[in-house]
Design an enzyme around this catalytic site. Structure first.
Site, PDB file in Angstrom:
ATOM      1  N   GLN A  60       0.842  -1.199   0.000  1.00 28.90           N
ATOM      2  CA  GLN A  60       0.000   0.000   0.000  1.00 28.90           C
ATOM      3  C   GLN A  60       0.879   1.251   0.000  1.00 28.90           C
ATOM      4  OE1 GLN A  60      -3.240   0.131   3.087  1.00 28.90           O
ATOM      5  NE2 GLN A  60      -2.114   1.900   3.753  1.00 28.90           N
ATOM      6  N   GLU A  95      -6.035   8.846  17.595  1.00 25.44           N
ATOM      7  CA  GLU A  95      -6.693  10.169  17.579  1.00 25.44           C
ATOM      8  C   GLU A  95      -7.600  10.290  16.355  1.00 25.44           C
ATOM      9  OE1 GLU A  95      -3.435   9.711  18.111  1.00 25.44           O
ATOM     10  OE2 GLU A  95      -3.319  10.288  20.222  1.00 25.44           O
ATOM     11  N   SER A 102       1.092   6.574   2.447  1.00 30.24           N
ATOM     12  CA  SER A 102       1.727   7.557   3.341  1.00 30.24           C
ATOM     13  C   SER A 102       2.964   8.173   2.709  1.00 30.24           C
ATOM     14  CB  SER A 102       2.145   6.897   4.654  1.00 30.24           C
ATOM     15  OG  SER A 102       1.044   6.322   5.280  1.00 30.24           O
ATOM     16  N   GLU A 149      -9.181  -2.019   5.850  1.00 32.12           N
ATOM     17  CA  GLU A 149      -8.015  -2.227   6.719  1.00 32.12           C
ATOM     18  C   GLU A 149      -8.423  -2.169   8.193  1.00 32.12           C
ATOM     19  OE1 GLU A 149      -4.631   0.233   5.848  1.00 32.12           O
ATOM     20  OE2 GLU A 149      -3.405  -0.799   7.340  1.00 32.12           O
ATOM     21  N   SER A 183       4.494  -1.211   4.292  1.00 27.42           N
ATOM     22  CA  SER A 183       4.672  -2.580   4.797  1.00 27.42           C
ATOM     23  C   SER A 183       4.831  -3.542   3.630  1.00 27.42           C
ATOM     24  CB  SER A 183       3.455  -3.010   5.619  1.00 27.42           C
ATOM     25  OG  SER A 183       3.196  -2.101   6.645  1.00 27.42           O
TER      26      SER A 183
HETATM   27  C1  LIG Z   1       3.035  -0.775  11.557  1.00 28.81           C
HETATM   28  C2  LIG Z   1       2.704   0.256  10.517  1.00 28.81           C
HETATM   29  C3  LIG Z   1       2.481  -0.145   9.219  1.00 28.81           C
HETATM   30  C4  LIG Z   1       2.196   0.823   8.243  1.00 28.81           C
HETATM   31  N1  LIG Z   1       2.019   0.403   6.957  1.00 28.81           N
HETATM   32  C5  LIG Z   1       1.763   1.320   5.999  1.00 28.81           C
HETATM   33  C6  LIG Z   1       1.627   0.917   4.632  1.00 28.81           C
HETATM   34  O1  LIG Z   1       1.762  -0.258   4.288  1.00 28.81           O
HETATM   35  N2  LIG Z   1       1.382   1.864   3.708  1.00 28.81           N
HETATM   36  C7  LIG Z   1       1.229   3.185   4.036  1.00 28.81           C
HETATM   37  O2  LIG Z   1       0.955   3.982   3.150  1.00 28.81           O
HETATM   38  N3  LIG Z   1       1.376   3.608   5.322  1.00 28.81           N
HETATM   39  C8  LIG Z   1       1.640   2.710   6.307  1.00 28.81           C
HETATM   40  N4  LIG Z   1       1.811   3.117   7.609  1.00 28.81           N
HETATM   41  C9  LIG Z   1       1.769   4.549   7.916  1.00 28.81           C
HETATM   42  C10 LIG Z   1       0.557   4.976   8.711  1.00 28.81           C
HETATM   43  O3  LIG Z   1      -0.600   4.957   7.926  1.00 28.81           O
HETATM   44  C11 LIG Z   1       0.875   6.367   9.262  1.00 28.81           C
HETATM   45  O4  LIG Z   1       1.960   6.228  10.155  1.00 28.81           O
HETATM   46  C12 LIG Z   1      -0.296   6.961   9.988  1.00 28.81           C
HETATM   47  O5  LIG Z   1      -1.307   7.296   9.089  1.00 28.81           O
HETATM   48  C13 LIG Z   1       0.123   8.224  10.785  1.00 28.81           C
HETATM   49  O6  LIG Z   1       0.812   9.104   9.975  1.00 28.81           O
HETATM   50  P1  LIG Z   1       2.201   9.747  10.442  1.00 28.81           P
HETATM   51  O7  LIG Z   1       3.094   8.628  10.857  1.00 28.81           O
HETATM   52  O8  LIG Z   1       2.669  10.639   9.358  1.00 28.81           O
HETATM   53  O9  LIG Z   1       1.874  10.579  11.749  1.00 28.81           O
HETATM   54  P2  LIG Z   1       1.195  12.008  11.800  1.00 28.81           P
HETATM   55  O10 LIG Z   1       0.032  12.044  10.893  1.00 28.81           O
HETATM   56  O11 LIG Z   1       2.251  13.036  11.613  1.00 28.81           O
HETATM   57  O12 LIG Z   1       0.677  12.046  13.292  1.00 28.81           O
HETATM   58  C14 LIG Z   1       1.532  12.356  14.399  1.00 28.81           C
HETATM   59  C15 LIG Z   1       0.649  12.473  15.625  1.00 28.81           C
HETATM   60  O13 LIG Z   1      -0.281  13.560  15.465  1.00 28.81           O
HETATM   61  C16 LIG Z   1      -1.613  13.101  15.633  1.00 28.81           C
HETATM   62  N5  LIG Z   1      -2.508  13.780  14.690  1.00 28.81           N
HETATM   63  C17 LIG Z   1      -2.290  14.004  13.377  1.00 28.81           C
HETATM   64  N6  LIG Z   1      -3.353  14.618  12.823  1.00 28.81           N
HETATM   65  C18 LIG Z   1      -4.264  14.766  13.804  1.00 28.81           C
HETATM   66  C19 LIG Z   1      -5.583  15.318  13.855  1.00 28.81           C
HETATM   67  N7  LIG Z   1      -6.177  15.838  12.770  1.00 28.81           N
HETATM   68  N8  LIG Z   1      -6.239  15.292  15.039  1.00 28.81           N
HETATM   69  C20 LIG Z   1      -5.660  14.758  16.153  1.00 28.81           C
HETATM   70  N9  LIG Z   1      -4.415  14.235  16.160  1.00 28.81           N
HETATM   71  C21 LIG Z   1      -3.725  14.234  15.007  1.00 28.81           C
HETATM   72  C22 LIG Z   1      -1.564  11.619  15.324  1.00 28.81           C
HETATM   73  O14 LIG Z   1      -2.625  10.919  15.963  1.00 28.81           O
HETATM   74  C23 LIG Z   1      -0.199  11.221  15.871  1.00 28.81           C
HETATM   75  O15 LIG Z   1      -0.282  10.988  17.249  1.00 28.81           O
HETATM   76  C24 LIG Z   1       2.114   2.191   8.597  1.00 28.81           C
HETATM   77  C25 LIG Z   1       2.351   2.577   9.914  1.00 28.81           C
HETATM   78  C26 LIG Z   1       2.657   1.632  10.869  1.00 28.81           C
HETATM   79  C27 LIG Z   1       2.916   2.082  12.268  1.00 28.81           C
END
Ligand SMILES: Cc1cc2nc3c(=O)[nH]c(=O)nc-3n(C[C@H](O)[C@H](O)[C@H](O)COP(=O)(O)OP(=O)(O)OC[C@H]3O[C@@H](n4cnc5c(N)ncnc54)[C@H](O)[C@@H]3O)c2cc1C
Length: 412
Positions: free
Chosen positions: A154, A396, A157, A272, A189
């Site tokens: 996928q 969140e 991100s 998902e 992933s």
């Molecule tokens: C084990 C794992 C597997 C993954 N696999 C994939 C994959 O296969 N493909 C893929 O595309 N992505 C994947 N991801 C990525 C995942 O979808 C993102 O990590 C997730 O969407 C959060 O984005 P970020 O890491 O950029 O954090 P951010 O979006 O930067 O968030 C940081 C913090 O801010 C908070 N926050 C952000 N926006 C808001 C809001 N509007 N209101 C309140 N709080 C908020 C969040 O809750 C978090 O605590 C994976 C992540 C993990 C941990």
């Protein structure tokens, strides 16, 4: 990539009168799985127990498990158990969803290979494609994806677009029948063993937020794509950064209409969350192990520990029933609703409670390896539950979805 040949002995849809009863089907499934795998040992050896709630394996073990998982998918598909509620034209049996759920329950009784390796391709991408992809693309890709001849990842991100995927900046520009893609994805992933990726890219130059995005199934093995594994705190490297630099994808691999990428990924995310929320009762399994730990440490009489176990089991059972009701109540499209965010939240909350109780029992043994079986291994839960709270949408974001789309609360 070669187009998988359609199965020559394709099953045909059965009318309700021709269909086996659920108990007959369950017996058929049990007999099939039993010819290939041993029953899970109810009294598993705690020293062998894996406390991780995400697939985080050393490279050699991952390769072996992946090969076993792919072989098992193919065996199940060829025997008619690969897509029980899927269309017969793609090797499915068009049985009701309750039959697919019954099959999953039967499989859980056996020591089958880990389905996490093919979960995205099989359980998330295939139903998404049924909702959005063209007939030709479905015909070309679905049998191979469902049979695990092709594994998908996928590509959503980005470094500055995680929770806020509408900020995606990866762009695709059209050259005749082909799209040329530049950008960067992250946390992908299984990128290192996938042959295709479901890519979200901006196809309309200058568009903003969730407009002007499209989805494609792009071949991962090509000169314009570089996959760089990310080493994690857990020691594993199950996800990667993916750099796209002049990567190419034909327009025939577009999933959904031009500009409908947001709708496609919304469907994907709902599947998902449904999959994570119905994750085979992993919280109940870990609650049983917590009881074993408390007994071994002679603190099973501690009312605080008993409270946690009681609460976790009650919440786990209630969540399973609630989730089944959500799935039963899905509209005729079959796409799970926003309520599935609640199921995911309940699961991660339960896992956090179990992890905290294990820390309380083990004290420093939770963080230092004394060599004693099934003690230090609990730290895997504490590390990987954080990944589960983040992947597929953070806690969140889940709370926001429940507040706004399930409870109908105002946006601010
Ligand atoms: C084990 C794992 C597997 C993954 N696999 C994939 C994959 O296969 N493909 C893929 O595309 N992505 C994947 N991801 C990525 C995942 O979808 C993102 O990590 C997730 O969407 C959060 O984005 P970020 O890491 O950029 O954090 P951010 O979006 O930067 O968030 C940081 C913090 O801010 C908070 N926050 C952000 N926006 C808001 C809001 N509007 N209101 C309140 N709080 C908020 C969040 O809750 C978090 O605590 C994976 C992540 C993990 C941990």
């Amino acid at each position: 990539m070669p187009t998988p040949a359609p199965s020559s002995s394709r099953p045909t849809a059965q009318t309700p009168a021709e269909r086996p009863g659920l108990s007959t089907f369950r017996a058929e499934a049990h007999a099939f799985v039993a010819t290939h795998h041993p029953l899970r040992d109810g009294a598993e050896s705690p020293s062998d127990a894996d406390f991780s709630v995400l697939p985080e394996k050393p490279a050699e073990l991952e390769r072996r498990e992946l090969a076993q998982a792919l072989a098992w998918r193919r065996t199940a598909y060829d025997a008619g158990f690969g897509w029980i509620d899927g269309p017969t034209r793609f090797g499915g049996r068009e049985l009701p969803a309750s039959y697919a759920a019954a099959y999953r329950d039967v499989e859980r009784l056996f020591d089958v290979p880990d389905e996490a390796y093919t979960r995205f391709s099989v359980a998330i991408l295939c139903p998404t494609m049924l909702s959005h992809a063209s007939d030709d693309l479905q015909r070309d890709m679905l049998p191979g994806l469902r049979r695990a001849d092709v594994v998908a990842c996928q590509l959503f991100s980005e470094p500055d677009a995680g929770s806020d995927m509408a900020s995606a900046r990866t762009r695709a520009r059209r050259e005749g029948d082909t799209w040329v893609v530049d950008g960067q994805k992250v946390w992908t992933s299984g990128a290192h063993y996938s042959q295709v990726g479901l890519l979200l890219a901006r196809t309309e130059a200058g568009s903003r937020r969730n407009a002007g995005l499209s989805a494609f199934l792009i071949d991962m093995d090509q000169p314009g794509i570089e996959v760089r594994p990310i080493r994690q705190l857990t020691g594993g490297a199950s996800f990667s950064e993916v750099f796209l630099d002049g990567a190419r994808v034909p327009d025939s691999r577009r999933v959904g209409d031009l500009g409908s990428g947001w709708q496609v990924i919304s469907t994907t995310m709902r599947y998902e969350r449904a999959i994570i929320g119905t994750d085979g009762g992993v919280d109940l399994l870990l609650a049983r192990r917590l009881v074993d730990l408390a007994r071994a440490r002679e603190c099973w009489d501690d009312p605080g520990i008993r409270d946690v176990v009681g609460e976790v089991v009650a919440r786990g059972r209630a969540t399973a029933l609630m989730t089944q009701r959500f799935l039963d109540d899905a509209d005729e499209s079959g796409v799970p609703g926003p309520e599935m965010s609640l199921s995911k939240l309940m699961l991660t909350d339960n896992l956090l409670r179990i992890s905290a109780a294990a820390q309380r029992i083990l004290g420093t043994g939770f963080a230092t390896d004394s060599g004693e079986a099934a003690t230090y291994a609990w730290h895997q839960l504490a590390l990987t539950v954080e990944g589960l709270r983040t992947g597929g949408g953070t806690d969140e974001i889940m709370r926001t979805i429940v507040a706004q789309r399930v409870l109908g609360l105002p946006r601010s």
